[in-house]
Write an enzyme that holds these catalytic residues in place. Structure first.
Site, short mmCIF file in Angstrom:
data_model
loop_
_atom_site.label_atom_id
_atom_site.label_comp_id
_atom_site.label_asym_id
_atom_site.label_seq_id
_atom_site.Cartn_x
_atom_site.Cartn_y
_atom_site.Cartn_z
N ASP A 396 0.86 -1.17 0.00
CA ASP A 396 0.00 0.00 0.00
C ASP A 396 0.91 1.23 0.00
OD1 ASP A 396 -2.60 1.29 0.41
OD2 ASP A 396 -1.73 1.89 2.32
N THR A 398 0.39 4.95 0.41
CA THR A 398 0.42 6.07 1.35
C THR A 398 0.63 5.60 2.79
OG1 THR A 398 -1.14 7.10 -0.13
CG2 THR A 398 -0.77 8.20 1.96
N ASP A 590 -0.66 0.31 6.38
CA ASP A 590 -0.50 0.99 7.66
C ASP A 590 -1.55 0.51 8.65
OD1 ASP A 590 -2.74 2.19 6.67
OD2 ASP A 590 -1.74 4.07 6.17
P1 ADP Z 1 -3.33 4.58 -0.47
O1 ADP Z 1 -4.02 3.48 -1.17
O2 ADP Z 1 -2.23 5.15 -1.29
O3 ADP Z 1 -2.89 4.24 0.90
P2 ADP Z 1 -5.83 5.75 0.41
O4 ADP Z 1 -6.65 4.59 0.04
O5 ADP Z 1 -5.63 6.02 1.85
O6 ADP Z 1 -4.40 5.74 -0.31
O7 ADP Z 1 -6.47 7.05 -0.23
C1 ADP Z 1 -6.59 7.13 -1.63
C2 ADP Z 1 -6.78 8.54 -2.08
O8 ADP Z 1 -8.03 9.02 -1.62
C3 ADP Z 1 -5.76 9.49 -1.57
O9 ADP Z 1 -4.63 9.53 -2.39
C4 ADP Z 1 -6.53 10.81 -1.62
O10 ADP Z 1 -6.49 11.33 -2.92
C5 ADP Z 1 -7.94 10.38 -1.30
N1 ADP Z 1 -8.25 10.57 0.11
C6 ADP Z 1 -8.49 9.61 1.00
N2 ADP Z 1 -8.77 10.13 2.21
C7 ADP Z 1 -8.70 11.47 2.07
C8 ADP Z 1 -8.88 12.57 2.97
N3 ADP Z 1 -9.18 12.42 4.24
N4 ADP Z 1 -8.71 13.81 2.46
C9 ADP Z 1 -8.39 13.97 1.19
N5 ADP Z 1 -8.21 12.98 0.32
C10 ADP Z 1 -8.36 11.74 0.73
MG MG Z 2 -3.03 3.86 2.95
#
Ligand code: ADP
Ligand code: MG
Length: 695
Positions: A396, A398, A590
């Site tokens: 993953d 972020t 995470d």
């Molecule tokens: P990843 O898969 O990279 O861990 P997430 O699934 O946590 O990312 O989130 C995917 C996308 O959704 C983020 O890159 C962002 O663009 C958007 N996003 C998610 N949560 C938020 C939030 N609280 N505020 C703004 N954007 C968000």
């Molecule tokens: Mg994430």
């Protein structure tokens, strides 16, 4: 059935793997008991029961009927062990010397080097040894028979009775003696495997210096409450999880994170129970105490790791259950064919299914216990087993691959609102979101001293963004999927091309602005990935809910394929897709917003779990510090563990096969067979101890 209740019951006298099966069977047979899990290392049983039909007293009685006991007070504090238990040590020493001499005599006689020494034991002394020494064993065998269970000891008891019947008194006495030695060795072995866990438990301080009404009191941890102030002096262990109110210290967090480099801690910092403060005092406000602290949780999960059994363990157990009937058949055949009672007795005595039962759990306990001390919380043998044969790794993005501390670099306004107004609206909408991006937005707003509004009807949209009502209009902040396409704007294209994460800010359905964020990759990632590849996990893939553009720079730098724009449920289906092709999937996240995918994976690993309750709960393996190097280490440990398990099983198999063959052909006198009984146990112990020393 309506309100099943779970109780934890401490069990005394449970020293062997076979014993745990007895205890489990005894409790399971009770009316109203819906499930039982027996933990060898923690010496306890977890019982799910219907309170209308069964209770602790009933469980206690069932346990007693199997020959074990439940101590009266439910949770006695762990008493400090006596400094030197002299009489016990001397007994053990005496027994060991005696056993060694006896082994020499018995083997010497067998090889023809010594002339009939044991024959000179008078029958009445032998009888006394059989009765006194054998009593506890015979009693347990009898109790097991009442439960319709045949144990290794039952076969041996038949052997002893047979020896007595044919007048081989010395043989009977020696077999009984070695039976007891064997029990002792098995108890010792399981105790050793518990050591890693006990070491861990001993690392947590049980006293704290608490401040009440301006005075300091030294109190047991159990009396400390959340919100109180605790004082930590230089060189002391921090007794609770908490926030530093004032003071300054260097803290060695290795007990929790495995990282021995001390960190600088001052006001506002989070500290963990069982970590060590050097050079300086701290005043800490208590946030979690005892079992609720991060360290307490780790201990509990390690104690309960036995519940997540490896499949090889179940196979070994199933084999053990066929083993004893098989030995019985071999004994009968031996007698029918050779008419040699001593060969038959030898067959009954040599077979030891305990080594099969012991082989796997001992190694797993050692490995899991030792790993916990290094900041790797593995919740069961099942996961070590899956890690050892992992072929897909999903990452993953972020917060896992990146530091998870993004910051806002650019703000673009599309309408009449100022940049400040846009940021304030966005930060207000993000006020209650736990996402790292939300944190970044709030941080940017705080830096500019902006005042936030209270959001109404806050709604997180997992994998997309958030939505909330502010001053009467709906403000949403999130990625492209919420806006429905990228606006045709020069600036926006540039920012996207730089690989930045774009957050669209909308009032109702109009785009009013845009925030761009960047996050840096953890520096050790490339090295860790190449090690993971070296360990044979070739199929590594990056998953992200972020846009394709923002994933490209990272994916390129690491040379990994990626999938972007994923919703949490898409991540689950990617895990399933690999699994449906028969592959073992490890996923790293995470544990905060990717918990469902972690749960679906064969092994879900969460990164940087110290102090993050959800991350500890959501995963199968929690890495207590944010260090990618722990991932190849984990893979390495899993392989070592499984190879030790295999060796242990091979050892048990070879010993039993060779022993049975020699015995059946009359080449092994029963006394030698009895004396050899502890060889596989000691072999398994020695082999498994290698796992206590890792690296
Ligand atoms: P990843 O898969 O990279 O861990 P997430 O699934 O946590 O990312 O989130 C995917 C996308 O959704 C983020 O890159 C962002 O663009 C958007 N996003 C998610 N949560 C938020 C939030 N609280 N505020 C703004 N954007 C968000
Ligand atoms: Mg994430």
């Amino acid at each position: 059935m309506a309100h099943a209740k779970t109780i934890d019951v401490p069990i005394e006298g449970m020293d062997c793997v076979e014993c745990t099966q007895h205890v489990a069977a005894a409790i399971e047979s009770l009316q109203g008991v819906e499930g039982v899990e027996v933990f060898l290392a923690a010496k306890k049983a977890r019982v799910v029961l219907d309170p209308a039909q069964a209770d602790l007293a009933a469980v206690r009685q069932a346990v007693a009927s199997a020959g074990y006991s439940v101590p009266m007070q439910e949770s006695q504090p762990t008493a400090p062990p006596p400094l030197v238990d002299f009489s016990r040590r001397i007994m053990v020493l005496f027994g060991a010397v005696f056993a060694a001499v006896l082994v020499i005599i018995v083997v010497g006689e067998w090889l023809g080097l010594l002339k009939a020494v044991t024959d000179r034991i008078p029958w009445y002394i032998a009888l006394a040894i059989v009765l006194v020494g054998g009593f506890p064993v015979f009693r347990k065998v009898w109790l097991a028979i009442l439960q319709r269970r045949i144990t290794t000891h039952a076969l041996m008891t038949v052997g002893v009775i047979a020896a007595v019947t044919i007048g081989e008194w010395a043989t009977a006495a020696i077999v009984v003696f070695f039976m007891r030695v064997g029990d002792y060795v098995e108890g010792f072995t399981t105790d050793r495997s518990r050591m890693a866990l006990r070491d861990l438990e001993n690392m947590a301080p049980d006293q704290a210096r608490v401040q009440r009404n301006g005075k300091e009191f030294e109190l047991p941890i159990s009396e400390i409450e959340v919100g109180e102030m605790v004082i930590v002096r230089p060189g002391e262990k921090i007794p609770v999880d908490g926030i530093v109110i004032d003071g300054h210290a260097m803290v060695d967090q290795s007990t929790v994170t495995g990282e021995s480099m001390p960190i600088d801690v001052g006001a506002g910092a989070r500290v963990f129970a069982a970590t060590l403060a050097h050079q300086g005092s701290l005043r800490v406000e208590v946030t979690h105490v005892g079992a609720q602290s991060t360290f307490g949780r780790v201990i509990k999960l390690v104690e309960e790791a036995e519940a997540n059994r490896a499949s090889v363990e179940s196979i070994a157990d199933r084999f053990s259950s066929y083993f004893l009937p098989l030995v019985t058949i071999i004994a009968v055949l031996t007698y029918l064919i050779s008419r040699d009672p001593m060969a038959t007795v030898a067959v009954l005595v040599v077979a030891c299914s305990c080594s099969f039962a012991l082989a796997t759990p001992i190694a797993l306990l050692a490995s899991i216990g030792a790993s916990a001390k290094r900041g790797l919380l593995i919740k069961g043998g099942r996961f070590l087993e899956a890690l050892a044969r992992a072929d897909v790794l999903l990452i993953d993005k972020t917060g896992t691959l990146t530091l998870g501390r993004p910051h806002i670099t650019d703000i673009v306004a599309f309408g009449e609102e100022s940049i400040e107004q846009i940021l304030a609206l966005a930060a207000s909408a993000e006020r209650y979101s736990e996402h790292p991006l939300a944190e970044a937005v709030r941080h940017a707003a705080a830096q500019r001293g902006l005042e936030l509004h209270e959001p109404m009807e806050f709604r997180p949209l997992p994998g997309r963004g958030v939505q909330a009502q502010i001053n009467g209009s709906i403000i949403s902040v999130g990625n492209q999927s919420m806006h429905g396409g990228r606006p045709d704007d020069q600036r926006v294209s540039e920012l996207a091309a730089e690989g930045k994460t774009l957050l669209y800010v909308m009032r109702e359905s109009t785009l009013i602005g845009l925030l761009a964020a960047t996050d840096t990759m953890r520096e050790e990632v490339p090295a860790a990935i190449s090690k993971i590849r070296d360990l044979g996990v070739e199929d590594i893939e990056l998953l992200t809910g972020d846009s394709e553009r923002s994933a490209i720079p990272l994916a390129d730098a690491l040379g990994l394929p990626f999938r972007a724009g994923l919703l949490p449920e898409d991540k689950i289906s990617i895990v399933r897709e690999h699994q449906s092709r028969g592959r073992t999937v490890v996923m790293i996240g995470d544990g905060v917003n990717d918990a469902p995918a972690l749960a679906q994976a064969d092994v879900g690993i969460s990164m940087g779990a110290a102090g993050v309750d959800v991350a500890i709960e959501a995963s199968h393996v929690a890495l207590m510090r944010e260090d990618w190097m722990l991932v190849p280490e984990l893979l390495h440990i899993s392989r070592r563990t499984m190879s030790v398990v295999k060796m242990n099983l091979a050892l048990a198999a070879i010993y039993n096969l060779a022993g049975l063959l020699l015995a059946a052909f009359g080449l092994l006198p029963p006394v030698v067979a009895a004396a050899a009984q502890s060889i596989p146990d000691l072999g398994i112990l020695t082999n498994s101890s290698r796992l206590l020393r890792q690296r």
